[in-house]
Design a protein around this motif. Structure first.
Motif, mmCIF file in Angstrom:
data_model
loop_
_atom_site.group_PDB
_atom_site.id
_atom_site.type_symbol
_atom_site.label_atom_id
_atom_site.label_comp_id
_atom_site.label_asym_id
_atom_site.label_seq_id
_atom_site.Cartn_x
_atom_site.Cartn_y
_atom_site.Cartn_z
ATOM 1 N N VAL A 156 0.835 -1.203 0.000
ATOM 2 C CA VAL A 156 0.000 0.000 0.000
ATOM 3 C C VAL A 156 0.874 1.260 0.000
ATOM 4 C CG1 VAL A 156 -1.754 1.262 1.288
ATOM 5 C CG2 VAL A 156 -1.937 -1.162 1.047
ATOM 6 N N VAL A 157 1.999 1.202 0.715
ATOM 7 C CA VAL A 157 2.925 2.346 0.699
ATOM 8 C C VAL A 157 3.397 2.614 -0.724
ATOM 9 C CG1 VAL A 157 5.230 3.096 1.418
ATOM 10 C CG2 VAL A 157 3.695 2.100 3.075
ATOM 11 N N LEU A 158 3.653 1.538 -1.455
ATOM 12 C CA LEU A 158 4.054 1.663 -2.864
ATOM 13 C C LEU A 158 2.982 2.416 -3.653
ATOM 14 C CD1 LEU A 158 6.606 0.300 -4.096
ATOM 15 C CD2 LEU A 158 5.079 -1.361 -5.108
ATOM 16 N N ALA A 159 1.704 2.046 -3.403
ATOM 17 C CA ALA A 159 0.612 2.691 -4.129
ATOM 18 C C ALA A 159 0.416 4.139 -3.685
ATOM 19 C CB ALA A 159 -0.680 1.903 -3.922
ATOM 20 N N VAL A 160 0.664 4.420 -2.384
ATOM 21 C CA VAL A 160 0.513 5.800 -1.907
ATOM 22 C C VAL A 160 1.625 6.679 -2.478
ATOM 23 C CG1 VAL A 160 0.631 7.243 0.177
ATOM 24 C CG2 VAL A 160 -0.752 5.189 0.184
ATOM 25 N N GLU A 161 2.831 6.116 -2.580
ATOM 26 C CA GLU A 161 3.965 6.892 -3.085
ATOM 27 C C GLU A 161 3.895 7.102 -4.600
ATOM 28 O OE1 GLU A 161 6.612 8.379 -1.471
ATOM 29 O OE2 GLU A 161 5.428 7.961 0.325
ATOM 30 N N PHE A 162 3.387 6.099 -5.312
ATOM 31 C CA PHE A 162 3.308 6.209 -6.773
ATOM 32 C C PHE A 162 1.863 6.007 -7.250
ATOM 33 C CE2 PHE A 162 7.438 4.307 -5.658
ATOM 34 C CZ PHE A 162 8.288 5.305 -6.105
ATOM 35 N N PRO A 163 1.004 6.994 -6.976
ATOM 36 C CA PRO A 163 -0.421 6.798 -7.334
ATOM 37 C C PRO A 163 -0.657 6.782 -8.843
ATOM 38 C CG PRO A 163 -0.057 8.990 -6.437
ATOM 39 C CD PRO A 163 1.240 8.266 -6.318
ATOM 40 N N GLN A 164 0.280 7.359 -9.618
ATOM 41 C CA GLN A 164 0.076 7.348 -11.071
ATOM 42 C C GLN A 164 0.392 5.981 -11.682
ATOM 43 O OE1 GLN A 164 2.376 8.961 -9.434
ATOM 44 N NE2 GLN A 164 4.378 8.668 -10.383
ATOM 45 N N VAL A 165 1.140 5.139 -10.939
ATOM 46 C CA VAL A 165 1.500 3.802 -11.449
ATOM 47 C C VAL A 165 0.554 2.732 -10.912
ATOM 48 C CG1 VAL A 165 3.354 2.107 -11.665
ATOM 49 C CG2 VAL A 165 3.915 4.529 -11.530
ATOM 50 N N PHE A 166 0.248 2.799 -9.613
ATOM 51 C CA PHE A 166 -0.591 1.761 -8.971
ATOM 52 C C PHE A 166 -1.881 2.384 -8.456
ATOM 53 C CE2 PHE A 166 3.887 0.664 -8.100
ATOM 54 C CZ PHE A 166 3.963 -0.517 -8.818
ATOM 55 N N GLU A 167 -3.002 1.868 -8.875
ATOM 56 C CA GLU A 167 -4.308 2.316 -8.372
ATOM 57 C C GLU A 167 -4.520 1.693 -6.990
ATOM 58 O OE1 GLU A 167 -8.209 3.428 -7.769
ATOM 59 O OE2 GLU A 167 -6.856 4.231 -9.297
ATOM 60 N N ILE A 168 -4.665 2.539 -5.981
ATOM 61 C CA ILE A 168 -4.665 2.050 -4.593
ATOM 62 C C ILE A 168 -5.884 1.184 -4.267
ATOM 63 C CG2 ILE A 168 -5.754 4.079 -3.531
ATOM 64 C CD1 ILE A 168 -3.599 3.743 -1.308
#
Lengths: 139, 74
Positions: free
Chosen positions: A88-100
């Motif tokens: 989830v941290v990955l998605a929060v840091e890169f919201p344009q790559v991973f849809e949270i």
């Protein structure tokens, strides 16, 4: 006979099939790429978590059956939660790559897949048993 | 938004952990009891426990993830 390896085998096949579909959708539908990446990361994390849980459950039940009386320290929830939070941290840091939301939703992919796999495997086993009984009666 | 987001995170984690703790405790205790009574049924009990614990623990993990999302949004 130990049934968990067969469950893990079918779960691996299901997860890899799902991941293949997600990668296909990344290639075919570039507009929805972030959703597909979220699904990929979430289902991969869920798969790893479930494999870890299977190992822990096997270890725990083996120790319970052996009757050594050794203390068992837990089922590793902290590690699994930490792994999920990492995703989830990955998605929060890169919201344009991973849809949270896709990522958070697909974190429960493996447990629900396990229920379906269990249902299918138990039906198959029941069918095999009834076929064997019928064969014995005919023979 | 700030204080309410923290409250939401706390409720999501707390209630999720409470439910999962009770559920996991029941599953594990009954499985160990069953294995101690009938060691030959270990395989079936192990599988049922695996599926049960997997399902029960999905909820607190989602709770923790949601709490983290609320926390990040606050």
């Amino acid at each position: 006979m130990n049934e968990i390896p067969s469950y893990i085998y079918w779960l691996t096949r299901t997860t890899f099939g799902f991941l293949a579909l997600c990668f296909l959708s990344v290639a075919i539908l570039p507009d929805y790429r972030s959703i597909a990446f979220g699904l990929i990361v979430g289902s991969a994390v869920s798969f790893v978590n479930t494999k870890y849980l299977a190992r822990k459950v096997q270890k725990m039940t083996d120790e319970a059956a052996s009757g050594t009386g050794k203390r068992f320290k837990g089922l590793g929830f902290a590690q699994r939660a930490a792994f999920s939070i990492g995703a989830v941290v990955l998605a929060v840091e890169f919201p344009q790559v991973f849809e949270i939301h896709a990522l958070a939703g697909s974190l429960v992919f493996a447990p629900f897949a396990l229920v379906v796999i269990g249902f299918i495997l138990s039906r198959r086993e029941k069918k095999l048993d009834s076929d064997n009984e019928r064969g014995e009666k005919n023979a | 938004m700030g204080a309410l987001a923290f409250l939401a995170a706390a409720i999501a984690v707390g209630l999720g952990a409470l439910g999962a703790g009770i559920g996991n405790g029941l599953i594990v205790s009954k499985t160990v009891e069953g294995i101690a009574r009938q060691p030959e049924a270990k395989s079936t009990l192990q599988t049922v426990m695996f599926i049960g614990v997997g399902l029960v623990e999905a909820l607190p993990i989602i709770g923790v993830v949601l709490a983290f999302i609320f926390y990040a949004a606050a």
